[in-house]
Scaffold this motif. Structure first.
Motif, PDB file in Angstrom:
ATOM      1  N   PHE A 141      12.781   3.124 -37.824  1.00  0.00           N
ATOM      2  CA  PHE A 141      13.750   3.424 -38.972  1.00  0.00           C
ATOM      3  C   PHE A 141      14.231   2.281 -39.717  1.00  0.00           C
ATOM      4  N   PRO A 142      14.662   2.088 -41.013  1.00  0.00           N
ATOM      5  CA  PRO A 142      15.006   1.056 -41.706  1.00  0.00           C
ATOM      6  C   PRO A 142      16.418   0.707 -41.093  1.00  0.00           C
ATOM      7  N   ASN A 143      17.071   1.475 -40.344  1.00  0.00           N
ATOM      8  CA  ASN A 143      18.405   1.002 -39.985  1.00  0.00           C
ATOM      9  C   ASN A 143      18.930   1.766 -38.810  1.00  0.00           C
ATOM     10  N   ALA A 144      19.917   1.509 -38.063  1.00  0.00           N
ATOM     11  CA  ALA A 144      20.412   2.487 -37.241  1.00  0.00           C
ATOM     12  C   ALA A 144      20.915   3.738 -37.538  1.00  0.00           C
ATOM     13  N   GLU A 145      21.883   3.638 -38.520  1.00  0.00           N
ATOM     14  CA  GLU A 145      22.234   4.684 -39.014  1.00  0.00           C
ATOM     15  C   GLU A 145      21.130   6.295 -39.177  1.00  0.00           C
ATOM     16  N   ALA A 146      20.070   5.525 -39.965  1.00  0.00           N
ATOM     17  CA  ALA A 146      19.066   6.449 -40.127  1.00  0.00           C
ATOM     18  C   ALA A 146      18.458   7.104 -38.936  1.00  0.00           C
ATOM     19  N   LEU A 147      18.197   6.603 -37.766  1.00  0.00           N
ATOM     20  CA  LEU A 147      17.984   6.868 -36.556  1.00  0.00           C
ATOM     21  C   LEU A 147      19.026   7.850 -35.862  1.00  0.00           C
ATOM     22  N   GLU A 148      20.345   7.412 -35.925  1.00  0.00           N
ATOM     23  CA  GLU A 148      21.432   8.339 -35.661  1.00  0.00           C
ATOM     24  C   GLU A 148      21.296   9.777 -36.312  1.00  0.00           C
ATOM     25  N   HIS A 149      21.078   9.624 -37.740  1.00  0.00           N
ATOM     26  CA  HIS A 149      21.072  10.871 -38.331  1.00  0.00           C
ATOM     27  C   HIS A 149      19.908  11.670 -37.973  1.00  0.00           C
ATOM     28  N   GLU A 150      18.776  11.106 -37.556  1.00  0.00           N
ATOM     29  CA  GLU A 150      17.613  11.782 -36.972  1.00  0.00           C
ATOM     30  C   GLU A 150      17.655  12.500 -35.816  1.00  0.00           C
ATOM     31  N   LEU A 151      18.674  11.661 -34.818  1.00  0.00           N
ATOM     32  CA  LEU A 151      18.911  12.478 -33.710  1.00  0.00           C
ATOM     33  C   LEU A 151      19.834  13.724 -33.765  1.00  0.00           C
ATOM     34  N   ALA A 152      20.885  13.222 -34.713  1.00  0.00           N
ATOM     35  CA  ALA A 152      22.074  14.281 -34.806  1.00  0.00           C
ATOM     36  C   ALA A 152      21.412  15.728 -35.606  1.00  0.00           C
ATOM     37  N   SER A 153      20.258  15.567 -36.174  1.00  0.00           N
ATOM     38  CA  SER A 153      19.746  16.694 -36.951  1.00  0.00           C
ATOM     39  C   SER A 153      19.082  17.500 -36.082  1.00  0.00           C
ATOM     40  N   GLY A 154      18.852  17.091 -34.959  1.00  0.00           N
ATOM     41  CA  GLY A 154      17.887  18.089 -33.822  1.00  0.00           C
ATOM     42  C   GLY A 154      16.547  17.924 -34.047  1.00  0.00           C
ATOM     43  N   ALA A 155      15.856  17.001 -34.502  1.00  0.00           N
ATOM     44  CA  ALA A 155      14.624  16.721 -35.142  1.00  0.00           C
ATOM     45  C   ALA A 155      13.687  16.452 -33.808  1.00  0.00           C
ATOM     46  N   CYS A 156      14.382  15.612 -32.737  1.00  0.00           N
ATOM     47  CA  CYS A 156      13.648  15.637 -31.244  1.00  0.00           C
ATOM     48  C   CYS A 156      13.290  17.105 -30.792  1.00  0.00           C
ATOM     49  N   ASP A 157      14.282  18.089 -30.924  1.00  0.00           N
ATOM     50  CA  ASP A 157      13.858  19.430 -30.498  1.00  0.00           C
ATOM     51  C   ASP A 157      12.571  19.929 -31.129  1.00  0.00           C
ATOM     52  N   GLY A 158      12.814  19.830 -32.518  1.00  0.00           N
ATOM     53  CA  GLY A 158      11.730  20.619 -33.286  1.00  0.00           C
ATOM     54  C   GLY A 158      10.301  19.759 -32.992  1.00  0.00           C
ATOM     55  N   THR A 159      10.570  18.527 -32.548  1.00  0.00           N
ATOM     56  CA  THR A 159       9.256  17.784 -32.410  1.00  0.00           C
ATOM     57  C   THR A 159       8.635  18.253 -31.268  1.00  0.00           C
ATOM     58  N   ALA A 160       9.282  18.336 -30.145  1.00  0.00           N
ATOM     59  CA  ALA A 160       9.195  18.792 -28.630  1.00  0.00           C
ATOM     60  C   ALA A 160       8.377  20.252 -28.691  1.00  0.00           C
ATOM     61  N   GLU A 161       8.955  21.145 -29.786  1.00  0.00           N
ATOM     62  CA  GLU A 161       8.658  22.628 -29.866  1.00  0.00           C
ATOM     63  C   GLU A 161       7.022  22.387 -30.638  1.00  0.00           C
TER      64      GLU A 161
END
Length: 162
Positions: free
Chosen positions: A131-151
């Motif tokens: 990610f370009p910055n820490a805030e963008a990574l935090e936003h990704e984590l907060a969005s639940g994208a990891c669960d979607g990727t796992a699925e």
């Protein structure tokens, strides 16, 4: 600093090696060339990529998987006025080894690297998002994208076994 994060799927490992990087790893019981093809062939990619639990449909899947080629994926849902678009450019493509692309749908988009390595008779896939910055990574984590990727990766395993 590598933080292991909880994953919705016990077969998927999620790590945060730095404030800018998110890594997802999963092993598949299929050979590298088949797993790679499922990522690089749009006709195959569209069959597993969108998490079913989201109730969304992949309306459009355009992928020119070569260095300098582009992709555009459009996802729709009955509750949406217009589809969500994901798009970018392929930076590196090494058949059966790795695919690197940009995520240009927002200024906070990551550069994604997917690596394919033969492992225990199957394939280990590592998805690294820088990610370009820490805030963008935090936003990704907060969005639940990891669960979607796992699925999506669980669906890829099912697709490869069919």
């Amino acid at each position: 600093m590598t933080d292991k994060l909880e994953s919705a799927d016990p077969h998927t490992r999620v790590e945060r090696p730095s404030d800018l990087e998110l890594v997802v790893v999963r092993n598949f019981s299929a050979p590298v060339h088949l797993v790679y093809r499922a990522w690089a062939d749009p006709a195959l990619f569209r069959q597993w990529w969108v998490p079913r639990s989201y109730g969304m449909t992949l309306i459009s899947c355009e992928m020119d998987v070569r260095v300098g080629g582009t992709y555009r994926l459009e996802i729709g849902h009955a509750s949406m006025d217009q589809p969500m678009a994901f798009f970018g450019t392929y930076l590196e493509v090494e058949q059966d080894q790795r695919i690197v692309w940009t995520n240009e749908e927002s200024p906070e988009g990551a550069v994604t690297t997917v690596s394919f390595v033969a492992h225990d008779g199957g394939t280990e896939v590592t998805i690294s998002n820088l990610f370009p910055n820490a805030e963008a990574l935090e936003h990704e984590l907060a969005s639940g994208a990891c669960d979607g990727t796992a699925e999506s990766l669980r669906q890829l395993e099912e697709f490869l076994q069919a």
